[in-house]
Design an enzyme around this catalytic site. Structure first.
Site, PDB file in Angstrom:
ATOM      1  N   SER A 579       1.159   4.606   9.142  1.00  0.00           N
ATOM      2  CA  SER A 579       2.098   3.558   9.553  1.00  0.00           C
ATOM      3  C   SER A 579       3.526   4.066   9.449  1.00  0.00           C
ATOM      4  O   SER A 579       3.827   4.938   8.619  1.00  0.00           O
ATOM      5  CB  SER A 579       1.929   2.318   8.660  1.00  0.00           C
ATOM      6  OG  SER A 579       2.962   1.374   8.911  1.00  0.00           O
ATOM      7  N   TYR A 592       1.621  -2.469   0.384  1.00  0.00           N
ATOM      8  CA  TYR A 592       1.202  -1.896   1.673  1.00  0.00           C
ATOM      9  C   TYR A 592       1.977  -0.620   1.974  1.00  0.00           C
ATOM     10  O   TYR A 592       1.395   0.421   2.321  1.00  0.00           O
ATOM     11  CB  TYR A 592       1.420  -2.920   2.788  1.00  0.00           C
ATOM     12  CG  TYR A 592       1.021  -2.432   4.159  1.00  0.00           C
ATOM     13  CD1 TYR A 592      -0.312  -2.390   4.547  1.00  0.00           C
ATOM     14  CD2 TYR A 592       1.987  -2.021   5.085  1.00  0.00           C
ATOM     15  CE1 TYR A 592      -0.691  -1.953   5.813  1.00  0.00           C
ATOM     16  CE2 TYR A 592       1.640  -1.578   6.340  1.00  0.00           C
ATOM     17  CZ  TYR A 592       0.295  -1.545   6.715  1.00  0.00           C
ATOM     18  OH  TYR A 592      -0.056  -1.102   7.962  1.00  0.00           O
TER      19      TYR A 592
END
Length: 702
Positions: A579, A592
């Site tokens: 990501s 996250y």
């Protein structure tokens, strides 16, 4: 309605009645139901034809036209577009210019002067075999029971006695124009026969109607099969009796899943191959027998069998219960077997080649037999590997039948070579489409039931890979499987439930890949989820879940696949979908974002460790892929919208506007990035990060 024991009677009177008056439609119907029974003929095998009167498009005169399965077709799935249509009289007039058996190949080009329907399929080499027989409907089939008699040492005598002269006999000869003339001569010498047996090859049958032809074929095959059944055991135990016992089913699968990637690696020394495994009872009876070592080196008799299974199989001299966990020791044991096979194949080529023979092809075996366990086959794609296994099973049936009534005889090596390296076969191979970029590759994309994972898997399937679809959500996986099977076919995909935090499920998924396809080449660690909360609101449960799925999941899958990739010894790719958040700090993202950072560095560490084994590890960093993504479930969208001060509905536009390219990112964009890594163009690239985020300057790696 007739009843049969050894073949399926599939004729539907109502269906046939709806086709009355259209002989070509009846030909297709007959062909499809014949091809539906593998005891009658296997995939791509056999030919069917009919002769009808048509209006000549130029003269408007009535002319007789033969419709016949065209080159490369399959009668089980045959459609009109797969038929060749020829002026029958012109075809027969080619006999006037035929210069003899040494000039067989030039006749194939002359078939083009006989084409009636210019949009029809190219005629096959079997065309004259049908053309010189006068019957309206003709079947040329490869039933195991008939070939068993045709391949028996005294097959001609058996045929004469079994059918009391009602079936003719023509000795083995390579298909072509001369064989067509021999069939004609056999009929002229025996005008009352109802079929012809071709030595080592197959069966010709006929009838005045499609139904008569169908019944004639079934009757003759049934007679052959019944005769063989009555003789099993009369000349001694089948295949000399059982030498070893099989492992139990579960143990056979366990051994096969461990061994398949190693075998695949050896068989892929020249190009990547896809594997297939079967432990069919007919296979086990043969490979566990005393006669295995005598019969296996003889190879097959029928050209259709031989072309797909090679000159002979490789028999593994391994104990059925041998410990296969030590990969390096196993490879050391197997390497001499493969070297001996390749040397045998080279000698076969050198001893049989002609001045104009094509160059030697892949020297590795197609069929590998493991006594007590099963049969492995390896080919350019799954369908070809599966069909090769089916054809070798047919060859086993033939050997069993021939040995029951006489002695099995295979094609002489020179005859086999002349078929395998026939210039017409070579021309057919050269006309085949070039392999796609991922042909021969096996891909497992975690979380491929939807969203980014499904898009990646679909892109790889479109580029030729076979796919191990998996997901933690069974319902989503079923829908995804239906989509893939519809688009790519049953041979291109398998499915398995997979929770990447569950070591047992990971192992099972890789075992499934090994049994279905022979191993794995591409692993995409894509499975994920997201939680967006402030540091105060995050719970330990949230933290553990994110780290378990994202970091531990990537670790466990990579750990499990590494020895398989090393065992294959043909390299491989591990792609990690990380990501933009691995590089960019932002609010409400502690768990996250840090988990993604751990994924990114774990990728670098694995690239450094696995590089010497030619295993590439690379990263794709998406951002804001909203379409069909599980990431946006569970409150993530609301959390990100709150963090940025916008509504959930405004998120896609918000994310696009903050990028340099002002683009919304789609799952297909991530799929394309993954394909770039595995396409073959970046085979010397590892440890890299590719951002697919529309251009977020803060996420620039350097």
């Amino acid at each position: 309605m007739k009843t049969y024991k050894h073949v399926n009677y599939l004729w539907d009177d109502q269906k046939a009645k709806s086709l009355e008056g259209d002989e070509v439609a009846l030909l297709l119907y007959r062909s499809n139901i014949l091809g539906a029974d593998l005891r009658i003929t296997n995939y791509g095998g056999g030919n069917t034809s009919c002769k009808v009167w048509e209006k000549d498009p130029l003269t408007d005169e009535d002319v007789e036209v033969m419709w016949i399965k065209g080159s490369g077709g399959d009668i089980g799935t045959l459609k009109k577009s797969g038929l060749a249509a020829l002026y029958l009289q012109r075809l027969r007039h080619l006999a006037n210019v035929y210069r003899g058996i040494d000039y067989e190949d030039e006749m194939v080009e002359l078939f083009n002067h006989c084409i009636f329907d210019l949009s029809s399929k190219a005629p096959s080499i079997d065309t004259p075999l049908h053309g010189f027989l006068p019957f309206k409907h003709i079947d040329h089939l490869h039933p195991d029971a008939a070939i068993a008699i045709a391949a028996a040492e005294d097959g001609k005598k058996i045929t004469e006695e079994l059918f009391h002269g009602a079936i003719g006999w023509v000795d083995w000869q390579r298909p072509g124009f001369d064989l067509g003339l021999q069939l004609q001569a056999c009929l002229h010498a025996n005008p009352d026969i109802r079929g012809i047996m071709l030595g080592s090859h197959g069966l010709f049958t006929w009838g005045d109607t499609a139904y008569d032809c169908y019944i004639n074929s079934l009757d003759i095959i049934e007679t052959c099969a019944t005769y063989l059944e009555q003789n099993y055991g009369q000349r001694g135990p089948v295949f000399g009796g059982q030498k070893i016992e099989s492992l139990q089913k579960e143990d056979r699968n366990a051994q096969a899943s461990k061994l398949a990637p190693i075998l695949r690696g050896f068989c892929s020394s020249e190009r990547h191959m896809i594997g297939h495994f079967t432990d069919d009872e007919r296979v086990l009876e043969f490979i566990n027998s005393h006669d295995l070592e005598r019969l296996a080196p003889l190879g097959t008799s029928c050209p259709d069998h031989f072309l797909r299974t090679k000159i002979q199989p490789l028999v593994l001299h391994l104990d059925k219960s041998e410990n296969l966990d030590d990969v390096e020791e196993l490879k050391t044991k197997l390497e001499p077997l493969f070297e001996d096979y390749r040397l045998m194949y080279e000698e076969y080529y050198e001893n049989c080649k002609h001045d104009n023979s094509p160059l030697i092809r892949d020297k590795n075996p197609v069929i590998v037999l493991y006594p007590g366990v099963g049969l492995f086959s390896f080919a350019k794609d799954k369908q070809t590997a599966r069909v090769a296994a089916e054809f070798y099973t047919n060859a086993i049936n033939v050997m069993k039948g021939a040995e029951a009534v006489s002695a099995y005889t295979a094609l002489p090596r020179q005859e086999a070579f002349d078929i395998e390296y026939w210039l017409l076969e070579e021309a057919k191979l050269q006309r085949m489409p070039r392999p796609k970029a991922l042909s021969g590759k096996i891909a497992l994309v975690t979380g491929s039931g939807g969203g980014i994972g499904k898009a990646i898997a679909k892109k790889m399937a479109q580029e030729g890979a076979v796919i191990v679809l998996n997901d933690i959500n069974a319902e989503r996986l079923v829908a995804c499987e239906q989509d893939f099977v519809s688009e790519f076919g049953r041979d291109a995909v398998i499915t398995t439930i997979l929770d990447v935090t569950n070591e047992a499920q990971i192992k099972q998924a890789l075992n499934d890949a090994a049994l279905a396809f022979g191993g794995v080449d591409i692993i995409v660690n894509n499975a994920g989820l997201s939680i967006s909360k402030t540091i105060e609101d995050h719970t330990q449960k949230d933290w553990d879940l994110l780290y378990n799925v994202l970091v531990k999941g990537q670790f466990l899958v990579t750990q499990a696949v590494a020895p398989i990739l090393k065992g294959q010894n043909i390299g491989g790719d591990i792609l990690n979908i990380v990501s933009k958040n691995a590089l960019v700090s932002g609010p409400n993202n502690a768990a996250y974002g840090s988990a993604k950072g751990a994924q990114l560095h774990l990728s670098r560490l694995c690239a450094a460790e696995l590089g010497p084994s030619k295993i590439r590890v690379n990263v794709v960093n998406p951002d804001a892929v909203i379409s069909d993504s599980n990431i946006w479930a569970g409150g993530w969208a609301e959390g990100r919208a709150l963090a940025y001060g916008v509504s959930v509905e405004e998120l896609p536009a918000y994310y696009a506007k903050r990028t340099l390219l002002n683009e919304i990112i789609l799952p297909e964009d991530i799929a394309n990035a993954c394909f770039v890594y595995v396409s073959g163009l970046l085979n010397k690239s590892t440890g890299n990060v590719l951002n697919v985020d529309g251009g977020v300057a803060m996420a620039f790696v350097r």
